[in-house]
Design a protein around this motif. Structure first.
Motif, PDB file in Angstrom:
ATOM      1  N   THR A 183     -49.285  31.994-114.801  1.00 53.53           N
ATOM      2  CA  THR A 183     -48.548  30.944-115.506  1.00 53.53           C
ATOM      3  C   THR A 183     -47.939  29.962-114.516  1.00 53.53           C
ATOM      4  OG1 THR A 183     -48.037  32.470-117.313  1.00 53.53           O
ATOM      5  CG2 THR A 183     -46.671  30.494-117.136  1.00 53.53           C
ATOM      6  N   LEU A 184     -47.445  30.487-113.386  1.00 58.36           N
ATOM      7  CA  LEU A 184     -46.876  29.617-112.356  1.00 58.36           C
ATOM      8  C   LEU A 184     -47.940  28.697-111.772  1.00 58.36           C
ATOM      9  CD1 LEU A 184     -44.362  31.722-110.235  1.00 58.36           C
ATOM     10  CD2 LEU A 184     -43.897  29.649-111.538  1.00 58.36           C
ATOM     11  N   ALA A 185     -49.125  29.260-111.534  1.00 61.62           N
ATOM     12  CA  ALA A 185     -50.211  28.440-110.987  1.00 61.62           C
ATOM     13  C   ALA A 185     -50.560  27.314-111.947  1.00 61.62           C
ATOM     14  CB  ALA A 185     -51.434  29.328-110.723  1.00 61.62           C
ATOM     15  N   GLU A 186     -50.541  27.619-113.220  1.00 54.94           N
ATOM     16  CA  GLU A 186     -50.855  26.616-114.240  1.00 54.94           C
ATOM     17  C   GLU A 186     -49.773  25.525-114.285  1.00 54.94           C
ATOM     18  OE1 GLU A 186     -51.372  27.035-118.954  1.00 54.94           O
ATOM     19  OE2 GLU A 186     -52.500  28.548-117.804  1.00 54.94           O
ATOM     20  N   ARG A 187     -48.514  25.948-114.216  1.00 56.51           N
ATOM     21  CA  ARG A 187     -47.410  24.988-114.314  1.00 56.51           C
ATOM     22  C   ARG A 187     -47.275  24.116-113.069  1.00 56.51           C
ATOM     23  NH1 ARG A 187     -42.412  28.824-116.383  1.00 56.51           N
ATOM     24  NH2 ARG A 187     -43.167  29.251-118.496  1.00 56.51           N
ATOM     25  N   SER A 188     -47.600  24.695-111.909  1.00 58.63           N
ATOM     26  CA  SER A 188     -47.321  23.989-110.655  1.00 58.63           C
ATOM     27  C   SER A 188     -48.518  23.220-110.103  1.00 58.63           C
ATOM     28  CB  SER A 188     -46.854  24.995-109.592  1.00 58.63           C
ATOM     29  OG  SER A 188     -47.898  25.930-109.312  1.00 58.63           O
ATOM     30  N   ASP A 189     -49.725  23.500-110.632  1.00 53.50           N
ATOM     31  CA  ASP A 189     -50.943  22.870-110.120  1.00 53.50           C
ATOM     32  C   ASP A 189     -51.215  23.215-108.661  1.00 53.50           C
ATOM     33  OD1 ASP A 189     -51.678  21.632-112.502  1.00 53.50           O
ATOM     34  OD2 ASP A 189     -50.364  19.913-112.114  1.00 53.50           O
ATOM     35  N   LEU A 190     -50.683  24.324-108.175  1.00 52.93           N
ATOM     36  CA  LEU A 190     -50.956  24.773-106.808  1.00 52.93           C
ATOM     37  C   LEU A 190     -52.114  25.765-106.828  1.00 52.93           C
ATOM     38  CD1 LEU A 190     -47.313  25.430-105.524  1.00 52.93           C
ATOM     39  CD2 LEU A 190     -48.802  23.546-104.849  1.00 52.93           C
ATOM     40  N   ASP A 191     -52.956  25.720-105.752  1.00 51.90           N
ATOM     41  CA  ASP A 191     -54.016  26.724-105.684  1.00 51.90           C
ATOM     42  C   ASP A 191     -53.389  28.066-105.315  1.00 51.90           C
ATOM     43  OD1 ASP A 191     -54.266  27.301-102.667  1.00 51.90           O
ATOM     44  OD2 ASP A 191     -54.386  25.110-102.739  1.00 51.90           O
ATOM     45  N   PRO A 192     -54.076  29.184-105.578  1.00 55.72           N
ATOM     46  CA  PRO A 192     -53.479  30.503-105.387  1.00 55.72           C
ATOM     47  C   PRO A 192     -52.932  30.741-103.979  1.00 55.72           C
ATOM     48  CG  PRO A 192     -55.484  30.701-106.676  1.00 55.72           C
ATOM     49  CD  PRO A 192     -55.402  29.271-106.238  1.00 55.72           C
ATOM     50  N   ALA A 193     -53.658  30.310-102.945  1.00 53.61           N
ATOM     51  CA  ALA A 193     -53.186  30.542-101.579  1.00 53.61           C
ATOM     52  C   ALA A 193     -51.878  29.798-101.316  1.00 53.61           C
ATOM     53  CB  ALA A 193     -54.251  30.115-100.578  1.00 53.61           C
ATOM     54  N   ALA A 194     -51.825  28.525-101.715  1.00 51.36           N
ATOM     55  CA  ALA A 194     -50.621  27.727-101.498  1.00 51.36           C
ATOM     56  C   ALA A 194     -49.448  28.287-102.316  1.00 51.36           C
ATOM     57  CB  ALA A 194     -50.882  26.273-101.871  1.00 51.36           C
ATOM     58  N   LEU A 195     -49.724  28.724-103.541  1.00 52.85           N
ATOM     59  CA  LEU A 195     -48.675  29.266-104.384  1.00 52.85           C
ATOM     60  C   LEU A 195     -48.122  30.562-103.800  1.00 52.85           C
ATOM     61  CD1 LEU A 195     -46.971  29.216-106.935  1.00 52.85           C
ATOM     62  CD2 LEU A 195     -48.874  30.267-108.182  1.00 52.85           C
ATOM     63  N   ASN A 196     -49.031  31.412-103.314  1.00 57.45           N
ATOM     64  CA  ASN A 196     -48.586  32.658-102.685  1.00 57.45           C
ATOM     65  C   ASN A 196     -47.662  32.386-101.506  1.00 57.45           C
ATOM     66  OD1 ASN A 196     -49.284  35.199-103.762  1.00 57.45           O
ATOM     67  ND2 ASN A 196     -51.454  34.829-103.331  1.00 57.45           N
ATOM     68  N   ALA A 197     -48.035  31.421-100.682  1.00 60.00           N
ATOM     69  CA  ALA A 197     -47.233  31.079 -99.504  1.00 60.00           C
ATOM     70  C   ALA A 197     -45.855  30.566 -99.912  1.00 60.00           C
ATOM     71  CB  ALA A 197     -47.967  30.034 -98.663  1.00 60.00           C
ATOM     72  N   ARG A 198     -45.818  29.695-100.920  1.00 56.73           N
ATOM     73  CA  ARG A 198     -44.537  29.140-101.379  1.00 56.73           C
ATOM     74  C   ARG A 198     -43.647  30.227-101.991  1.00 56.73           C
ATOM     75  NH1 ARG A 198     -41.538  26.819-100.800  1.00 56.73           N
ATOM     76  NH2 ARG A 198     -40.921  25.548-102.591  1.00 56.73           N
ATOM     77  N   LEU A 199     -44.262  31.109-102.765  1.00 59.47           N
ATOM     78  CA  LEU A 199     -43.484  32.189-103.386  1.00 59.47           C
ATOM     79  C   LEU A 199     -42.898  33.120-102.332  1.00 59.47           C
ATOM     80  CD1 LEU A 199     -45.773  33.057-106.438  1.00 59.47           C
ATOM     81  CD2 LEU A 199     -43.498  32.006-106.523  1.00 59.47           C
ATOM     82  N   LEU A 200     -43.688  33.428-101.296  1.00 57.70           N
ATOM     83  CA  LEU A 200     -43.200  34.280-100.218  1.00 57.70           C
ATOM     84  C   LEU A 200     -42.031  33.628 -99.502  1.00 57.70           C
ATOM     85  CD1 LEU A 200     -43.401  36.804 -98.504  1.00 57.70           C
ATOM     86  CD2 LEU A 200     -45.140  35.641 -97.099  1.00 57.70           C
ATOM     87  N   THR A 201     -42.135  32.322 -99.249  1.00 62.20           N
ATOM     88  CA  THR A 201     -41.041  31.591 -98.588  1.00 62.20           C
ATOM     89  C   THR A 201     -39.770  31.618 -99.438  1.00 62.20           C
ATOM     90  OG1 THR A 201     -42.605  30.124 -97.485  1.00 62.20           O
ATOM     91  CG2 THR A 201     -40.328  29.359 -97.659  1.00 62.20           C
ATOM     92  N   LEU A 202     -39.929  31.366-100.732  1.00 62.54           N
ATOM     93  CA  LEU A 202     -38.765  31.372-101.622  1.00 62.54           C
ATOM     94  C   LEU A 202     -38.131  32.760-101.720  1.00 62.54           C
ATOM     95  CD1 LEU A 202     -40.067  29.101-104.531  1.00 62.54           C
ATOM     96  CD2 LEU A 202     -38.274  28.536-102.883  1.00 62.54           C
ATOM     97  N   GLU A 203     -38.991  33.804-101.689  1.00 57.60           N
ATOM     98  CA  GLU A 203     -38.472  35.169-101.753  1.00 57.60           C
ATOM     99  C   GLU A 203     -37.705  35.512-100.481  1.00 57.60           C
ATOM    100  OE1 GLU A 203     -40.049  39.640-102.996  1.00 57.60           O
ATOM    101  OE2 GLU A 203     -41.482  38.018-102.710  1.00 57.60           O
TER     102      GLU A 203
END
Length: 371
Positions: free
Chosen positions: A334-354
């Motif tokens: 759902t996050l990937a859909e809302r943010s328009d980020l590809d999975p690799a970029a989204l994973n990296a951003r989520l890790l940074t935020l965590e």
């Protein structure tokens, strides 16, 4: 002609009488109040004959009060008097001028309060902050931030020294000028849970620890719901942060309502079991709060040094992914859909935020924001 000397009761003997009355088998709060109402101070109760006592209490209790105390009780009295002589310790009786006036307003004030730390905090305007022992990272963050803001505004934060929300509430309170009071369910010479030994040391030095239980009393399950009436009784209101539908925090909130105190609750996700209790309280009339200022406005005369809402809005405005997260738990797809980020970029951003402490990952790959 020499003037007769007036004899004054020895304070230690008076305190010993209070402890003996309170710890006599069969004498609970209701019986003790009946005896004190009839005879006066404990010394007068203990001086009364068995026949006089039988007019007020059962024959068994009258026999206990008119007989010599058991060796175990004498040992407890000596131990308690010694403890009260140590720096930073005191035992307040119901007749003591230093006994907190707020507790005199509740139906069943304790006969004795064992106090370690700043007695003055028991007379300060206070707010209770309670919640789940198994709190989420968001709940702990809220407890710490709300408590610090309320303390900075001059309110003493009262809680129960449990893990989770209580611990964060005490820590937040100690960071402000209002400090913090812990009402515990053991003797004042015991730290429970042991993991909070360091926090208890800080409270004894800069805040206050208070118990109605005798020294040496272990952590028995019935003690904790009972001590909750003191948590609410010392406070002008109770803030509940994360509570399941069946929770000790709801007992505190119910007692607060019965005592005429305000009840506040922070809402949460409709999907979280730890929001159920807060939502139930709100349905029953508790005041929904989104910031510390909401509480301060309701109590009046206080002003908050900061607004959490503005901080949250700033985070969302500067980070589109935080906006995509929203305020309910959300899965990766759902996050990937809302943010328009590809999975690799989204994973990296989520890790940074965590790693930055802005979000947490829940079981099942679900993400939730923390501010």
């Amino acid at each position: 002609m020499a003037q007769a000397q007036l004899s004054h009761p020895d304070p230690a003997e008076e305190l010993a009488g209070w402890i003996r009355l309170e710890r006599t088998p069969g004498v609970g709060l209701e019986t003790a109040r009946r005896l004190l109402g009839t005879f006066g101070l404990p010394s007068a109760v203990l001086a009364a004959g068995r026949a006089q006592l039988k007019a007020v209490v059962s024959e068994r209790i009258a026999a206990e009060l008119s007989s010599a105390p058991a060796p175990e009780l004498l040992s407890l009295i000596d131990k308690s008097l010694d403890w009260a002589q140590q720096p930073g310790n005191c035992i307040l009786t119901l007749a003591d001028p230093a006994y907190p006036k707020a507790l005199l307003d509740i139906p069943d004030p304790p006969l004795l309060l064992y106090v370690k730390g700043r007695v003055d905090l028991l007379h300060a305007p206070a707010i209770a902050v309670v919640g789940s022992r198994n709190a989420t990272a968001q709940g702990i963050s809220n407890a710490g931030k709300f408590s610090e803001a309320l303390s900075q505004a001059g309110l003493t934060v009262v809680s129960g020294l449990a893990l989770g929300i209580d611990t964060a509430a005490h820590q937040g309170g100690l960071r402000g000028i209002g400090s913090s009071v812990a009402v515990i369910g053991t003797g004042a010479d015991i730290v429970y849970p042991a993991r909070n030994h360091g926090l208890a040391h800080m409270l004894a030095a800069d805040g206050c620890i208070v118990s109605e239980y005798p020294l040496g009393m272990q952590a028995l399950p019935p003690n904790f719901p009972r001590r909750n009436r003191i948590i609410s009784g010392l406070s002008r209101g109770v803030l509940v942060i994360e509570a399941a539908a069946q929770s000790g925090s709801l007992i505190t909130a119910r007692m607060a309502g019965d005592q005429g105190r305000d009840v506040f609750a922070i809402p949460g996700s409709i999907h979280s079991p730890l929001s159920k209790g807060c939502h139930l309280l709100i349905k029953q009339g508790a005041k929904l709060v989104e910031s510390a200022q909401d509480i301060l406005d309701e109590l009046g005369t206080y002003s908050s040094p900061a607004s959490f809402a503005s901080v949250s809005a700033a985070n969302e405005a500067t980070d589109p992914l935080m906006a995509a997260l929203g305020y309910d738990p959300v899965d990766f797809d759902t996050l990937a859909e809302r943010s328009d980020l590809d999975p690799a970029a989204l994973n990296a951003r989520l890790l940074t935020l965590e790693l930055d402490g802005k979000i947490e990952m829940l079981p099942g790959g679900i993400y939730r924001r923390l501010n």
